[in-house]
Design a protein around this motif. Structure first.
Motif, PDB file in Angstrom:
ATOM      1  N   PRO A 103      37.774   5.706 -19.274  1.00 59.50           N
ATOM      2  CA  PRO A 103      37.655   5.943 -20.708  1.00 59.50           C
ATOM      3  C   PRO A 103      36.546   6.919 -21.112  1.00 59.50           C
ATOM      4  N   GLY A 104      35.657   7.238 -20.181  1.00 63.05           N
ATOM      5  CA  GLY A 104      34.573   8.139 -20.561  1.00 63.05           C
ATOM      6  C   GLY A 104      33.505   8.175 -19.499  1.00 63.05           C
ATOM      7  N   LEU A 105      32.342   8.629 -19.910  1.00 55.87           N
ATOM      8  CA  LEU A 105      31.209   8.733 -18.994  1.00 55.87           C
ATOM      9  C   LEU A 105      30.101   7.814 -19.479  1.00 55.87           C
ATOM     10  N   ALA A 106      29.360   7.263 -18.530  1.00 59.31           N
ATOM     11  CA  ALA A 106      28.201   6.468 -18.898  1.00 59.31           C
ATOM     12  C   ALA A 106      27.122   6.722 -17.863  1.00 59.31           C
ATOM     13  N   ALA A 107      25.890   6.881 -18.322  1.00 59.83           N
ATOM     14  CA  ALA A 107      24.788   7.133 -17.405  1.00 59.83           C
ATOM     15  C   ALA A 107      23.498   6.647 -18.045  1.00 59.83           C
ATOM     16  N   TYR A 108      22.493   6.424 -17.222  1.00 69.51           N
ATOM     17  CA  TYR A 108      21.204   6.019 -17.780  1.00 69.51           C
ATOM     18  C   TYR A 108      20.086   6.610 -16.945  1.00 69.51           C
ATOM     19  N   LYS A 109      18.924   6.654 -17.535  1.00 66.89           N
ATOM     20  CA  LYS A 109      17.736   7.035 -16.771  1.00 66.89           C
ATOM     21  C   LYS A 109      16.597   6.123 -17.201  1.00 66.89           C
ATOM     22  N   TYR A 110      15.611   5.998 -16.343  1.00 63.64           N
ATOM     23  CA  TYR A 110      14.435   5.220 -16.724  1.00 63.64           C
ATOM     24  C   TYR A 110      13.733   5.935 -17.868  1.00 63.64           C
ATOM     25  N   ASN A 143      31.155   9.759 -33.213  1.00 66.48           N
ATOM     26  CA  ASN A 143      32.372   9.008 -32.939  1.00 66.48           C
ATOM     27  C   ASN A 143      32.620   8.811 -31.438  1.00 66.48           C
ATOM     28  N   ASN A 144      32.309   9.861 -30.648  1.00 64.05           N
ATOM     29  CA  ASN A 144      32.605   9.742 -29.212  1.00 64.05           C
ATOM     30  C   ASN A 144      31.356   9.767 -28.341  1.00 64.05           C
ATOM     31  N   TYR A 145      30.183   9.612 -28.953  1.00 62.97           N
ATOM     32  CA  TYR A 145      28.955   9.699 -28.163  1.00 62.97           C
ATOM     33  C   TYR A 145      27.903   8.768 -28.726  1.00 62.97           C
ATOM     34  N   VAL A 146      27.196   8.085 -27.831  1.00 64.51           N
ATOM     35  CA  VAL A 146      26.068   7.281 -28.296  1.00 64.51           C
ATOM     36  C   VAL A 146      24.949   7.364 -27.259  1.00 64.51           C
ATOM     37  N   LYS A 147      23.728   7.398 -27.773  1.00 66.68           N
ATOM     38  CA  LYS A 147      22.552   7.405 -26.902  1.00 66.68           C
ATOM     39  C   LYS A 147      21.634   6.320 -27.423  1.00 66.68           C
ATOM     40  N   PHE A 148      21.264   5.380 -26.579  1.00 70.40           N
ATOM     41  CA  PHE A 148      20.386   4.306 -27.047  1.00 70.40           C
ATOM     42  C   PHE A 148      19.356   3.940 -26.001  1.00 70.40           C
ATOM     43  N   ILE A 149      18.285   3.300 -26.481  1.00 69.38           N
ATOM     44  CA  ILE A 149      17.261   2.797 -25.564  1.00 69.38           C
ATOM     45  C   ILE A 149      17.499   1.311 -25.422  1.00 69.38           C
ATOM     46  N   ILE A 150      17.562   0.848 -24.188  1.00 66.64           N
ATOM     47  CA  ILE A 150      17.709  -0.589 -23.967  1.00 66.64           C
ATOM     48  C   ILE A 150      16.512  -1.041 -23.141  1.00 66.64           C
ATOM     49  N   SER A 151      15.872  -2.124 -23.608  1.00 64.36           N
ATOM     50  CA  SER A 151      14.688  -2.584 -22.893  1.00 64.36           C
ATOM     51  C   SER A 151      14.737  -4.092 -22.693  1.00 64.36           C
ATOM     52  N   GLY A 152      13.954  -4.551 -21.739  1.00 68.13           N
ATOM     53  CA  GLY A 152      13.872  -5.982 -21.466  1.00 68.13           C
ATOM     54  C   GLY A 152      14.954  -6.496 -20.542  1.00 68.13           C
ATOM     55  N   THR A 162      12.806  -0.360 -19.223  1.00 69.13           N
ATOM     56  CA  THR A 162      13.317   0.352 -20.395  1.00 69.13           C
ATOM     57  C   THR A 162      14.108   1.568 -19.907  1.00 69.13           C
ATOM     58  N   TYR A 163      15.291   1.749 -20.499  1.00 65.04           N
ATOM     59  CA  TYR A 163      16.184   2.810 -20.022  1.00 65.04           C
ATOM     60  C   TYR A 163      16.770   3.560 -21.202  1.00 65.04           C
ATOM     61  N   VAL A 164      17.074   4.825 -20.962  1.00 64.66           N
ATOM     62  CA  VAL A 164      17.802   5.618 -21.957  1.00 64.66           C
ATOM     63  C   VAL A 164      19.242   5.671 -21.460  1.00 64.66           C
ATOM     64  N   PHE A 165      20.159   5.184 -22.279  1.00 65.37           N
ATOM     65  CA  PHE A 165      21.559   5.019 -21.869  1.00 65.37           C
ATOM     66  C   PHE A 165      22.437   5.953 -22.707  1.00 65.37           C
ATOM     67  N   LYS A 171       8.479  16.162 -26.478  1.00 67.96           N
ATOM     68  CA  LYS A 171       9.864  15.668 -26.459  1.00 67.96           C
ATOM     69  C   LYS A 171      10.075  14.757 -25.256  1.00 67.96           C
ATOM     70  N   LEU A 172       9.446  13.600 -25.315  1.00 69.20           N
ATOM     71  CA  LEU A 172       9.451  12.675 -24.179  1.00 69.20           C
ATOM     72  C   LEU A 172      10.853  12.327 -23.683  1.00 69.20           C
ATOM     73  N   LEU A 173      11.777  12.115 -24.631  1.00 70.67           N
ATOM     74  CA  LEU A 173      13.125  11.663 -24.234  1.00 70.67           C
ATOM     75  C   LEU A 173      13.905  12.726 -23.470  1.00 70.67           C
ATOM     76  N   ASP A 174      13.483  13.984 -23.596  1.00 67.89           N
ATOM     77  CA  ASP A 174      14.182  15.052 -22.873  1.00 67.89           C
ATOM     78  C   ASP A 174      13.738  15.142 -21.415  1.00 67.89           C
ATOM     79  N   CYS A 175      12.656  14.477 -21.074  1.00 74.62           N
ATOM     80  CA  CYS A 175      12.126  14.562 -19.703  1.00 74.62           C
ATOM     81  C   CYS A 175      13.132  13.981 -18.713  1.00 74.62           C
ATOM     82  N   ASN A 176      13.396  14.729 -17.627  1.00 71.20           N
ATOM     83  CA  ASN A 176      14.350  14.227 -16.628  1.00 71.20           C
ATOM     84  C   ASN A 176      13.634  13.679 -15.395  1.00 71.20           C
TER      85      ASN A 176
END
Ligand code: SF4
Ligand code: SF4
Ligand SMILES: [Zn+2]
Length: 274
Positions: free
Chosen positions: A158-165, A12-21, A229-232, A202-207
């Motif tokens: 309203p909240g936090l937002a961040a992304y990484k490659y 409800n209060n959290y989302v993690k998605f991959i956005i590419s292109g 491509t980013y993890v948001f 666990k590729l997505l956990d890599c910082n």
């Protein structure tokens, strides 16, 4: 490249998605729009009628302002966009009343003690401590909540937002001897040894810290990132559910782009006239 979005995790209060292109400027605009441009409710004005607590009026008002309030964007408008011209009416502000007295001993005052005139605009949690009253102390106040934007004050964020490659870990199997040094040193447990060679589990956990690269004695591992491509991640403080938050941010971004194009066209016309 076509734009693609893949949701990895959603609550409800959290989302993690991959956005590419998309270029990095786009994801950064989205991040900034989420934290600074999506309006939410916060207490903006406090009329203190009685305060015999140890807390100064200003500090009390500041604490009240930072309590996240559930927000209904359908029923309210920003004061500057309201027909009342911002003086305050039922379309642009909500009154909350706090009337508490420590009658028989100490009393902890919580966000839940605030009584709102609109049941849709209430604190996201009843358990946020405001002030502790000693026996006999009293607070009576009226607070006015209004919509505002994070760019003007953190209380409207309203909240936090961040992304990484999106990380890309390249392993040269001919050089890897399976010593496991990288596995032991990775702070996020991304790697593991399988059949005498290192693999990415666990590729997505890599910082992208690249520590594995530094410690590998044979230079068998290399850390790169995908170009577009980013993890948001988005986390809402509770004023809006995360879906509304992201959709509203995209809407604001869209309006800004339309406005920008109009301004560009206008500028071109003006230059042609010169
Ligand atoms: S540290 Fe280097 S050689 Fe050792 S397991 Fe990791 S990648 Fe392979
Ligand atoms: S870059 Fe850092 S987090 Fe990613 S695999 Fe290497 S050591 Fe682990
Ligand atoms: Zn109004």
């Amino acid at each position: 490249l076509p734009v693609e979005v893949k949701v990895l995790e959603k609550r409800n209060n959290y989302v993690k998605f991959i956005i590419s292109g998309v270029p990095v400027a786009f994801v950064n605009s989205l991040r900034r729009t989420i934290i600074a441009e999506v309006p939410v409710m916060a207490i903006d004005e406090v009329v203190i009628l009685d305060n015999t607590s140890v807390m100064y009026d200003e500090v009390l008002a500041h604490r009240l302002a930072l309590i996240p309030l559930k927000t209904d964007l359908e029923s309210y408008v920003l004061p500057e966009e309201c027909v009342c011209g911002g003086i305050g009416c039922s379309r642009c502000q909500v009154k909350l009343v706090l009337d508490v007295e420590a009658k028989d001993g100490d009393l902890m005052v919580y966000s839940g003690h605030l009584k709102s005139e609109d049941p849709a605009i209430v604190p996201v949690s009843d358990k946020i401590p405001i002030v502790k009253l000693a026996k006999g102390q009293r607070i009576v106040l009226e607070a006015y909540a209004r919509l505002g934007r994070g760019r003007d004050h953190a209380k409207w964020q309203p909240g936090l937002a961040a992304y990484k490659y999106m990380p890309k870990i390249v392993i040269d199997e001919s050089k890897c001897n399976g010593c496991g040094v990288c596995v032991q040193n990775c702070p996020r447990n991304v790697l593991e040894i399988k059949d005498g060679k290192v693999t990415v589990s666990k590729l997505l956990d890599c910082n992208l810290c690249r520590y594995c690269e530094i410690v590998c004695p044979t230079k068998a591992i290399r850390v790169e990132h995908e170009d577009s491509t980013y993890v948001f991640f988005v986390e809402s403080f509770g004023q809006l559910d995360v879906k509304t938050l992201v959709l509203k941010a995209l809407e604001v971004l869209d309006q800004k782009c339309v406005k920008f194009l109009e301004e560009c066209e206008h500028a071109i016309e003006e230059f042609k006239k010169e």
